[in-house]
Design an enzyme around this catalytic site. Structure first.
Site, PDB file in Angstrom:
ATOM      1  N   SER A  82       0.866  -1.182   0.000  1.00 43.68           N
ATOM      2  CA  SER A  82       0.000   0.000   0.000  1.00 43.68           C
ATOM      3  C   SER A  82       0.904   1.233   0.000  1.00 43.68           C
ATOM      4  CB  SER A  82      -0.900  -0.004   1.239  1.00 43.68           C
ATOM      5  OG  SER A  82      -1.810  -1.072   1.195  1.00 43.68           O
ATOM      6  N   LYS A 156      -6.836   1.575  -3.612  1.00 42.61           N
ATOM      7  CA  LYS A 156      -6.593   1.152  -2.233  1.00 42.61           C
ATOM      8  C   LYS A 156      -6.878   2.290  -1.259  1.00 42.61           C
ATOM      9  CE  LYS A 156      -5.391  -1.327   1.277  1.00 42.61           C
ATOM     10  NZ  LYS A 156      -4.090  -1.987   1.461  1.00 42.61           N
ATOM     11  N   LYS A 224      -1.503   6.550   7.973  1.00 38.55           N
ATOM     12  CA  LYS A 224      -0.652   6.675   6.785  1.00 38.55           C
ATOM     13  C   LYS A 224      -1.537   6.748   5.537  1.00 38.55           C
ATOM     14  CE  LYS A 224       0.571   3.200   4.545  1.00 38.55           C
ATOM     15  NZ  LYS A 224       1.051   1.911   4.007  1.00 38.55           N
TER      16      LYS A 224
END
Length: 285
Positions: A82, A156, A224
């Site tokens: 990711s 994502k 994040k």
């Protein structure tokens, strides 16, 4: 997750070499016929396909230059980490300059999805490259080509926005219901099959009820992803008010010392901000 993915590929008949920053994790895969690689270059030296499954842009950047220098032209590089959209696009450019075919293909489904080969795989890149990667992807889960390079990472981020927002709302709903005298296990049962039902209600909702915050997805990684989504939105002159609120909630959770807990432990932050008793972490660890 990477360990399960390597195991599944080896059990499907692929010759697999594994490198991990923690050598012991890669060494444990030898029981499945996976060769231990002492360096990223060693893992990639004889590979036609390399899968990168690391935690962040920075972690990928530590190893990808050496891997790109090791791979031969026309090899496949599948970055399933990711990472940011900008990082994915830069990686694609670097790979193309060396004649290496590239897909950014992050996943959703957690450790259970990796273990059972049921990951949702969001791929960005060339359609012909995606077709060549399908045999590998289909061992790991359900792949979908969503656009050009960088699109997988963007998909994502969309996934993580939905996940974080849903977890936060379940935490709020459970807090309200519990304080109003509702039994949470019965609430979860009552919601089963209705519009509010979801895998997140089933999985993370159960974690909240059991106060089992052993990390599947640590909260520190949630911020994040939410931070990356908000930064990208800002660059596109978009405002995402719900995601901004959810991001702030998770950041306060991490600042309070809960960053290593599962993201379902955001219910502790809801409790904390309401002056309620805080559920103890890791009761099942």
């Amino acid at each position: 997750m990477g360990s399960h993915m390597a195991r599944r590929l080896a059990q499907a008949g692929y010759s697999v070499a594994a490198w991990n920053r923690t050598a012991e994790k890669a060494q444990r895969l030898s029981q499945y016929g996976v060769r231990f690689a002492s360096t990223p270059e060693n893992a990639a030296s004889e590979a036609d396909i390399v899968i990168c499954m690391l935690s962040s842009d920075a972690a990928c950047q530590e190893v990808l230059p050496a891997i790109l220098d090791t791979l031969t032209p026309n090899s496949l590089l599948l970055v399933m980490s990711s990472i940011s959209v900008a990082a994915a696009r830069k990686q694609a450019q670097d790979a193309q300059a060396r004649g290496i075919r590239y897909l950014d293909a992050p996943v959703s489904g957690g450790e259970a999805g990796a273990r059972d080969g049921k990951l949702a795989i969001m791929a960005g890149g060339n359609a012909a490259t995606f077709e060549d990667a399908l045999p590998v992807f289909q061992i790991l889960g359900r792949p979908t080509l969503v656009g050009e390079a960088g699109s997988g990472s963007l998909a994502k981020l969309a996934n993580q926005m939905i996940v974080a927002g849903t977890i936060a709302l379940i935490a709020e709903a459970f807090t309200l219901a519990k304080e109003g005298g509702v039994h949470l296990d019965r609430l979860r049962e009552a919601l089963n099959g209705g519009f509010a039902d979801s895998p997140i209600l089933e999985g993370q909702g159960l974690r909240m009820i059991e106060q089992n915050f052993t990390p599947g997805g640590p909260a520190k990684y949630q911020i994040k992803d939410s931070g990356a989504a908000l930064s990208l939105a800002q660059s596109m002159h978009l405002t995402l008010p719900i995601s901004e609120t959810v991001d702030h909630l998770f950041r306060r959770m991490v600042e309070a010392g809960d960053g290593e807990l599962d993201h379902s432990a955001v219910i502790r932050e809801i409790q904390r901000e309401n002056g309620l008793p805080i559920s103890p972490p890791h009761p099942k660890a």
